[in-house]
Design a protein around this motif. Structure first.
Motif, PDB file in Angstrom:
ATOM      1  N   VAL A   1       0.806   2.734  -2.940  1.00  0.00           N
ATOM      2  CA  VAL A   1       0.105   2.666  -1.648  1.00  0.00           C
ATOM      3  C   VAL A   1      -0.689   3.953  -1.427  1.00  0.00           C
ATOM      4  N   ALA A   2      -0.110   5.097  -1.827  1.00  0.00           N
ATOM      5  CA  ALA A   2      -0.835   6.371  -1.677  1.00  0.00           C
ATOM      6  C   ALA A   2      -2.131   6.319  -2.490  1.00  0.00           C
ATOM      7  N   GLY A   3      -2.058   5.733  -3.682  1.00  0.00           N
ATOM      8  CA  GLY A   3      -3.268   5.577  -4.489  1.00  0.00           C
ATOM      9  C   GLY A   3      -4.270   4.665  -3.796  1.00  0.00           C
ATOM     10  N   ALA A   4      -3.765   3.548  -3.250  1.00  0.00           N
ATOM     11  CA  ALA A   4      -4.647   2.539  -2.648  1.00  0.00           C
ATOM     12  C   ALA A   4      -5.343   3.064  -1.396  1.00  0.00           C
ATOM     13  N   ILE A   5      -4.603   3.754  -0.551  1.00  0.00           N
ATOM     14  CA  ILE A   5      -5.194   4.180   0.735  1.00  0.00           C
ATOM     15  C   ILE A   5      -6.314   5.188   0.502  1.00  0.00           C
TER      16      ILE A   5
ATOM     17  N   LEU B   1       3.179  -5.826  -5.127  1.00  0.00           N
ATOM     18  CA  LEU B   1       1.952  -5.875  -5.945  1.00  0.00           C
ATOM     19  C   LEU B   1       1.021  -6.989  -5.449  1.00  0.00           C
ATOM     20  N   ALA B   2       1.606  -8.096  -5.004  1.00  0.00           N
ATOM     21  CA  ALA B   2       0.778  -9.195  -4.483  1.00  0.00           C
ATOM     22  C   ALA B   2      -0.035  -8.708  -3.282  1.00  0.00           C
ATOM     23  N   LYS B   3       0.606  -7.922  -2.423  1.00  0.00           N
ATOM     24  CA  LYS B   3      -0.104  -7.420  -1.229  1.00  0.00           C
ATOM     25  C   LYS B   3      -1.146  -6.367  -1.610  1.00  0.00           C
ATOM     26  N   LEU B   4      -0.857  -5.566  -2.611  1.00  0.00           N
ATOM     27  CA  LEU B   4      -1.854  -4.565  -3.031  1.00  0.00           C
ATOM     28  C   LEU B   4      -3.075  -5.245  -3.649  1.00  0.00           C
ATOM     29  N   ARG B   5      -2.836  -6.336  -4.374  1.00  0.00           N
ATOM     30  CA  ARG B   5      -3.975  -7.097  -4.930  1.00  0.00           C
ATOM     31  C   ARG B   5      -4.797  -7.682  -3.788  1.00  0.00           C
ATOM     32  N   GLU B   6      -4.079  -8.233  -2.782  1.00  0.00           N
ATOM     33  CA  GLU B   6      -4.767  -8.800  -1.615  1.00  0.00           C
ATOM     34  C   GLU B   6      -5.600  -7.722  -0.907  1.00  0.00           C
ATOM     35  N   ALA B   7      -5.106  -6.485  -0.959  1.00  0.00           N
ATOM     36  CA  ALA B   7      -5.838  -5.383  -0.311  1.00  0.00           C
ATOM     37  C   ALA B   7      -7.063  -4.962  -1.126  1.00  0.00           C
TER      38      ALA B   7
ATOM     39  N   PHE C   1       9.124  -9.408   0.891  1.00  0.00           N
ATOM     40  CA  PHE C   1       8.563  -8.063   1.068  1.00  0.00           C
ATOM     41  C   PHE C   1       9.621  -7.102   1.652  1.00  0.00           C
ATOM     42  N   PRO C   2       9.869  -5.944   1.004  1.00  0.00           N
ATOM     43  CA  PRO C   2      10.969  -5.061   1.426  1.00  0.00           C
ATOM     44  C   PRO C   2      10.679  -4.266   2.701  1.00  0.00           C
ATOM     45  N   THR C   3      11.665  -4.202   3.577  1.00  0.00           N
ATOM     46  CA  THR C   3      11.521  -3.392   4.796  1.00  0.00           C
ATOM     47  C   THR C   3      11.255  -1.926   4.455  1.00  0.00           C
ATOM     48  N   ASP C   4      11.748  -1.466   3.301  1.00  0.00           N
ATOM     49  CA  ASP C   4      11.542  -0.057   2.942  1.00  0.00           C
ATOM     50  C   ASP C   4      10.099   0.246   2.518  1.00  0.00           C
ATOM     51  N   MET C   5       9.230  -0.775   2.454  1.00  0.00           N
ATOM     52  CA  MET C   5       7.797  -0.565   2.173  1.00  0.00           C
ATOM     53  C   MET C   5       6.934  -0.874   3.395  1.00  0.00           C
ATOM     54  N   GLN C   6       7.577  -1.258   4.491  1.00  0.00           N
ATOM     55  CA  GLN C   6       6.812  -1.678   5.686  1.00  0.00           C
ATOM     56  C   GLN C   6       5.938  -0.561   6.249  1.00  0.00           C
ATOM     57  N   ALA C   7       6.524   0.627   6.404  1.00  0.00           N
ATOM     58  CA  ALA C   7       5.802   1.731   7.053  1.00  0.00           C
ATOM     59  C   ALA C   7       4.600   2.168   6.198  1.00  0.00           C
ATOM     60  N   GLN C   8       4.776   2.158   4.881  1.00  0.00           N
ATOM     61  CA  GLN C   8       3.680   2.577   3.996  1.00  0.00           C
ATOM     62  C   GLN C   8       2.497   1.603   4.133  1.00  0.00           C
ATOM     63  N   PHE C   9       2.788   0.295   4.228  1.00  0.00           N
ATOM     64  CA  PHE C   9       1.699  -0.678   4.390  1.00  0.00           C
ATOM     65  C   PHE C   9       1.086  -0.607   5.787  1.00  0.00           C
ATOM     66  N   ALA C  10       1.885  -0.197   6.766  1.00  0.00           N
ATOM     67  CA  ALA C  10       1.305   0.018   8.101  1.00  0.00           C
ATOM     68  C   ALA C  10       0.254   1.117   7.995  1.00  0.00           C
TER      69      ALA C  10
END
Ligand code: EPU
Length: 421
Positions: free
Chosen positions: A241-245, A264-270, A303-312
């Motif tokens: 996510v740090a790379g993507a943002i 990974l599915a969500k990062l592709r969607e992004a 989707f893991p709760t431990d990745m929620q804040a990073q995607f926010a």
């Protein structure tokens, strides 16, 4: 107290080696209590929570040695006290995972009842009810769970809610119970599977880990073994996510891509180009701004709760409007309020945050009250204009090994500074 100083605006580019998983290392270290011989654990991440767990084992009389590569040798043949005291449990709720192994091996455990937590109430009623169903007598007294059992006896357990450490506690307790235990509605997280694999190397008989029905045939005793902890999927996801943002190009190495399917599915969607090998994941955003994504947390493999804040954080600067729905913990949105201070456009309705992506964020001092919230603020700081200060870095040190060094190796302008106060 240390803080991180981040000057945003650098596109990350580089490689990151992923450490062992915190949430696998902690129950595995607790699981060493079950063995009659010495146990050697490799790929243990160097984190404050791991140090706390080692201290907890040490207080019980367990012999622990650590080499410079964080290989931990544990000898639980000399346990003198089956106690997890308040002063350690209050610093780390995951201490609760010593309850099952202590009870199964020594017939007694006095574990401080974890209190509330920054992200939710987090009761442990399912742990307690499961152990009672296995034959334990349990009283809550003076803030402690006092559990006793001459011999645990296998039975069929149907868990009310999918719980990761609850499943782990019951799984460990069942390994030494008489007869068969069936755990229904078990957590399917990779960390549960890693724990089960570790227990099997010590002689436990377990099948079905990774599905929602785990079957354990109790054995008389478990022996010493050698085992390496699996890589941390949340650490890997965080760096992606740090790379993507930042619109960057990041490769995480020493990881297990199959544990990150939903992420990974969500990062592709992004809009990221993702390539995977056996043990690496490559993310390339080609310098572009991400698209907003909708996410909804749920137990693995969702989707893991431990990745929620990073995607926010990702959504705050993405193109479009994204929703983030948290279904596991009732109070895991503290980072949203801090992100607003960076200029993010976030509206909260119940357990959903509606985030309208902005072209940019502006730096500010921020802080958070838990690990993943803190790292999400670091990620936001990577794109905020100016100098973001993330306070309370001790939360990050609980769960990320050398976070700033790994980010800096990808070009991030980030520095740890000592607070004068
Ligand atoms: N729950 C109950 N009763 C119980 C146990 C859980 O109602 O007896 C509820 C919780 O309140 C929550 C839900 O069940 O609403 C799921 O919680 P779970 O028990 O699965 O969480 P946990 O085992 O306490 C582990 C991780 C967390 C991670 C969650 C969810 C460890 C040491 N911790 O916690 O990791 O968020 O599973 O995946 O494995 C983190 O690393 O930052 C972290 C918080």
């Amino acid at each position: 107290m240390d803080k991180l100083q981040i000057r945003g605006g650098v596109q990350l580019e580089g490689e990151v080696r992923i450490s062992g998983a915190k949430n696998a290392a902690l129950p595995i270290l607790a699981g060493t209590l079950l063995a009659e011989g010495p146990v050697s654990i490799g790929n243990v991440p160097h984190l404050r929570d791991v140090t706390t767990m080692i201290e907890l084992l040490g207080r019980m009389g367990v012999g622990v040695t650590i080499d410079d590569k964080m290989r931990v040798e544990v000898d639980a043949s000399s346990v003198s006290e089956c106690v997890a005291p308040y002063e350690l449990v209050r610093t780390m709720r995951a201490s609760i995972v010593v309850l099952g192994p202590l009870l199964a091996r020594f017939g007694r455990a006095d574990v401080s009842l974890p209190g509330g937590c920054a992200i939710g109430a987090r009761p442990v009623n399912i742990h307690v009810a499961g152990l009672q169903a296995l034959g334990a007598e349990i009283h809550i007294e003076n803030g402690y769970i006092r559990a006793r059992a001459d011999k645990l006896v296998g039975t069929r357990l149907v868990l009310d809610t999918v719980t990761v450490t609850g499943t782990e506690n019951l799984l460990m307790a069942a390994t030494l119970a008489e007869g068969q235990t069936v755990i229904e509605n078990a957590a399917r997280e990779p960390e549960v599977v890693d724990l089960a694999d570790f227990l099997c190397t010590m002689g436990a008989r377990i099948r079905g880990a990774g599905t929602d029905t785990i079957v354990v045939d109790g054995v008389e005793r478990l022996q010493g073994a050698s085992y390496d902890v699996l890589p941390d999927r949340i650490e890997a996801g965080t760096f992606l996510v740090a790379g993507a943002i930042t619109g960057g190009h990041v490769r995480v190495k020493g990881t297990r891509p199959e544990h990150l399917d939903a992420v990974l599915a969500k990062l592709r969607e992004a809009g990221a180009t993702i390539q995977v090998g056996d043990s690496w994941i490559d993310l390339n955003m080609h310098g572009r701004r991400p698209h907003s994504v909708d996410i909804r947390t749920a137990p693995h493999p969702a989707f893991p709760t431990d990745m929620q804040a990073q995607f926010a954080a990702l959504n705050t600067i993405a193109d479009g409007v994204g929703t983030v729905t948290e279904t596991i913990f009732e109070n895991r949105f503290m980072h949203m309020l801090e992100m607003r201070r960076l200029g993010a456009d976030i509206r909260i309705e119940g357990n959903t945050a509606i985030i309208r992506g902005m072209p940019n964020l502006t730096a500010a001092p921020v802080m958070a009250t838990d690990l993943r919230a803190s790292v999400s603020l670091v990620i936001a700081g990577l794109v905020a204009q100016g100098e973001t200060i993330v306070n309370r870095v001790y939360h990050l040190d609980r769960g990320y090994e050398r976070l700033e060094a790994k980010l800096a190796a990808c070009g991030a302008d980030i520095e740890r500074v000592k607070d004068a106060a």
